[in-house]
Scaffold this motif. Structure first.
Motif, short mmCIF file in Angstrom:
data_model
loop_
_atom_site.label_atom_id
_atom_site.label_comp_id
_atom_site.label_asym_id
_atom_site.label_seq_id
_atom_site.Cartn_x
_atom_site.Cartn_y
_atom_site.Cartn_z
N LEU A 74 0.85 -1.18 0.00
CA LEU A 74 0.00 0.00 0.00
C LEU A 74 0.89 1.24 0.00
N THR A 75 0.39 2.32 -0.60
CA THR A 75 1.15 3.57 -0.61
C THR A 75 0.43 4.61 0.25
N ALA A 76 1.18 5.61 0.70
CA ALA A 76 0.61 6.63 1.59
C ALA A 76 -0.50 7.41 0.88
N PRO A 77 -1.65 7.56 1.51
CA PRO A 77 -2.75 8.31 0.90
C PRO A 77 -2.50 9.81 0.99
N ASP A 78 -3.26 10.58 0.22
CA ASP A 78 -3.07 12.04 0.22
C ASP A 78 -3.89 12.73 1.30
N GLY A 79 -4.58 11.95 2.12
CA GLY A 79 -5.37 12.53 3.20
C GLY A 79 -5.83 11.42 4.14
N PRO A 80 -6.54 11.76 5.22
CA PRO A 80 -7.02 10.75 6.16
C PRO A 80 -7.94 9.75 5.47
N LEU A 81 -7.95 8.52 5.99
CA LEU A 81 -8.89 7.49 5.53
C LEU A 81 -10.15 7.63 6.37
N PHE A 82 -11.27 7.94 5.73
CA PHE A 82 -12.54 8.10 6.46
C PHE A 82 -13.36 6.83 6.31
N LEU A 83 -13.70 6.20 7.44
CA LEU A 83 -14.35 4.89 7.41
C LEU A 83 -15.71 4.87 8.10
N GLY A 84 -16.32 6.06 8.26
CA GLY A 84 -17.65 6.10 8.83
C GLY A 84 -17.70 5.38 10.17
N ASN A 85 -18.68 4.48 10.31
CA ASN A 85 -18.79 3.67 11.52
C ASN A 85 -18.54 2.20 11.19
N ALA A 86 -17.64 1.96 10.23
CA ALA A 86 -17.31 0.60 9.80
C ALA A 86 -16.23 0.02 10.71
N GLY A 87 -16.62 -0.78 11.68
CA GLY A 87 -15.67 -1.33 12.64
C GLY A 87 -14.64 -2.24 12.02
N THR A 88 -15.08 -3.15 11.13
CA THR A 88 -14.12 -4.07 10.52
C THR A 88 -13.08 -3.30 9.72
N ALA A 89 -13.53 -2.37 8.89
CA ALA A 89 -12.59 -1.63 8.06
C ALA A 89 -11.62 -0.82 8.91
N ALA A 128 -18.73 10.27 14.11
CA ALA A 128 -18.87 10.52 15.54
C ALA A 128 -19.09 9.23 16.32
N HIS A 129 -19.78 8.27 15.74
CA HIS A 129 -20.02 6.98 16.42
C HIS A 129 -18.71 6.20 16.51
N MET A 130 -17.95 6.18 15.39
CA MET A 130 -16.69 5.42 15.38
C MET A 130 -15.70 6.02 16.36
N ARG A 131 -15.76 7.30 16.57
CA ARG A 131 -14.82 7.96 17.49
C ARG A 131 -15.10 7.63 18.96
N LEU A 132 -16.14 6.85 19.19
CA LEU A 132 -16.44 6.38 20.55
C LEU A 132 -16.13 4.89 20.72
N ARG A 133 -15.66 4.25 19.66
CA ARG A 133 -15.42 2.81 19.72
C ARG A 133 -13.93 2.52 20.00
N PRO A 134 -13.65 1.68 20.99
CA PRO A 134 -12.27 1.51 21.46
C PRO A 134 -11.34 0.88 20.43
N ILE A 135 -10.10 1.38 20.44
CA ILE A 135 -9.06 0.85 19.55
C ILE A 135 -7.74 0.71 20.29
N ALA A 136 -7.69 1.14 21.58
CA ALA A 136 -6.43 1.19 22.33
C ALA A 136 -5.70 -0.15 22.39
N PRO A 137 -6.39 -1.30 22.63
CA PRO A 137 -5.64 -2.56 22.68
C PRO A 137 -4.87 -2.85 21.40
N LEU A 138 -5.45 -2.50 20.26
CA LEU A 138 -4.76 -2.74 18.98
C LEU A 138 -3.57 -1.79 18.83
N VAL A 139 -3.76 -0.54 19.22
CA VAL A 139 -2.66 0.43 19.13
C VAL A 139 -1.50 -0.01 20.02
N THR A 140 -1.81 -0.47 21.23
CA THR A 140 -0.77 -0.96 22.14
C THR A 140 -0.01 -2.14 21.53
N ALA A 141 -0.75 -3.04 20.90
CA ALA A 141 -0.12 -4.19 20.26
C ALA A 141 0.81 -3.76 19.13
#
Length: 420
Positions: free
Chosen positions: A85-100, A121-134
């Protein structure tokens, strides 16, 4: 229905629902296959795929990172990748798609450059810290200031090497994300669970099967450890099976109305864990007193609505993870069941108790069901409208996340609806 109204009121059918319905392709498998095909070198053809909000967002993010994705028809993707994969030209916006969001958080660590993975706004309330720590334990520069998206990853073009441990108690998607990125490492990578608790192990099995289909070499060291070789991925033609989570609404509709809906695929032909729900639904109106939803989490809303019409009360256990889905589904189920009739459900810790009442069938109990922008709340409570008059589903278009044709499907089976 091409343009959906703000609300839909269902008209209970006076006949059993009978017919042939082909469920859409599996969202879970489609998003896995899209990512693996994007990481592969060459052209892959994915057939039987789901085209919905979640998979469209995944495809768009992959295109931002240099992957060619064509859509020759309504159920196919043709994906051409270069092996990276190559670096995108901006943030990846994934709505409330948890798998993605979870899958890409790990995968973009293989990019040589900075990637921001973000959602609504919904996705910004869903936890991701364990994956970031890993990821950090592998030497990857990743940060999520709030413990939820957005996540910023400064990739170095590889997924590293060594051993990574992950607490999968909140979501098996963390495990799947690490596993799918691991073949892009500089050397072998061991992915190990820190405990025996895993949200839905069947989804990890789905991940492993898809990885192997695209050429990955994975060895299961023990019940909670996998060793992945740095093979990268090879392009492949891949057939995606129908969505078992979507099938639960059809099984539920048939059970509630005494009907017979042919899905064109036997329940035991599914490899997705939510197919376990069929054996439970088949027991309606005598559902078990206690139902463990840990290995069929997305089916719990369907069964909970059926439980409202059961002959005896039902307690749902093993469902704590439902609190961190598109919404807090335990709270949503309890609140909306009680909107239909006060006292119909209650929360006890992370359990949900449904106080069944078979006399609900045939009554008119006007209720405007809040759906919390959650497709599964909308689709499951629509089932209540098959037996109770006056059930109105707010924001019906939220089903587009995984089943865009849901309301057309019900209409095709003879269910009347009035929009407002």
């Amino acid at each position: 229905m091409t343009a959906l109204p703000a609300a839909l009121t269902l008209i209970p059918p006076t006949h059993p629902l009978v017919g042939r319905v082909s469920p859409p392709g599996s969202k879970s498998i489609t998003n896995r296959a899209l990512l693996l095909a994007a990481l592969a070198d060459g052209t892959s053809r994915l057939t039987g795929a789901l085209k919905s909000k979640d998979t469209v967002l995944m495809a768009a993010a992959l295109r931002q990172m240099g992957v060619s994705i064509e859509e020759p028809d309504a159920t196919s993707f043709v994906v051409t990748g270069t092996g990276k994969l190559t670096a995108p030209d901006g943030p990846l916006f994934l709505g409330n798609a948890g798998t993605a969001t979870r899958f890409l958080t790990a995968a973009v660590a293989t990019v040589d450059g900075t990637v921001i993975v973000d959602g609504d706004a919904h996705m910004r309330l869903r936890p991701i810290a364990p994956l970031v720590t890993a990821l950090r334990s592998l030497g990857i520069d990743a940060a999520a200031e709030t413990g939820c998206p957005p996540i910023t990853i400064h990739g170095k073009g590889s997924f590293g090497r060594g051993r990574v441990e992950i607490d999968s108690g909140l979501s098996s998607q963390y495990v799947s994300a690490l596993l799918m990125a691991a073949p892009m490492g500089e050397g072998p990578i061991e992915v190990a669970l820190t405990g025996s608790d895993i949200g839905a192990r069947g989804y990890v099995d789905l991940t492993l099967a898809a990885m192997r289909a695209f050429g990955a070499k994975v060895e299961q060291v023990d019940a909670g450890t996998w060793r992945v070789q740095p093979t990268g991925y090879s392009a492949a033609d891949f057939v995606i099976e129908p969505d078992a989570s979507a099938a639960t609404y059809l099984w539920g509709a048939a059970a509630l109305t005494g009907g017979d809906i042919d899905l064109g695929v036997a329940s035991d032909a599914f490899t997705q864990p939510d197919a376990l729900a069929q054996a439970v639904i088949a027991q309606f109106p005598n559902l078990p007193a206690v139902i463990d939803g840990s290995q069929m989490q997305d089916a719990v809303p369907t069964i909970a609505v059926l439980a409202a019409f059961n002959t005896t009360p039902v307690r749902f256990v093993g469902i704590a993870n439902l609190r961190v889905k598109e919404c807090d589904r335990i709270s949503a189920l309890s609140t909306e069941l009680n909107r239909i009739r006060s006292g119909l459900a209650r929360e006890e810790g992370d359990d949900l108790v449904v106080n069944s009442d078979p006399t609900l069938a045939g009554q008119t109990l006007p209720a405007r069901i809040e759906t919390y922008a959650d497709h599964r709340i909308a689709m499951s409570f629509a089932l209540a409208g098959l037996r109770i008059g006056g059930i109105t589903i707010l924001d019906p278009s939220c089903v587009g996340k995984t089943y865009p044709d849901y309301w057309d499907m019900l209409a095709g089976l003879g269910v009347g609806m009035v929009g407002e």
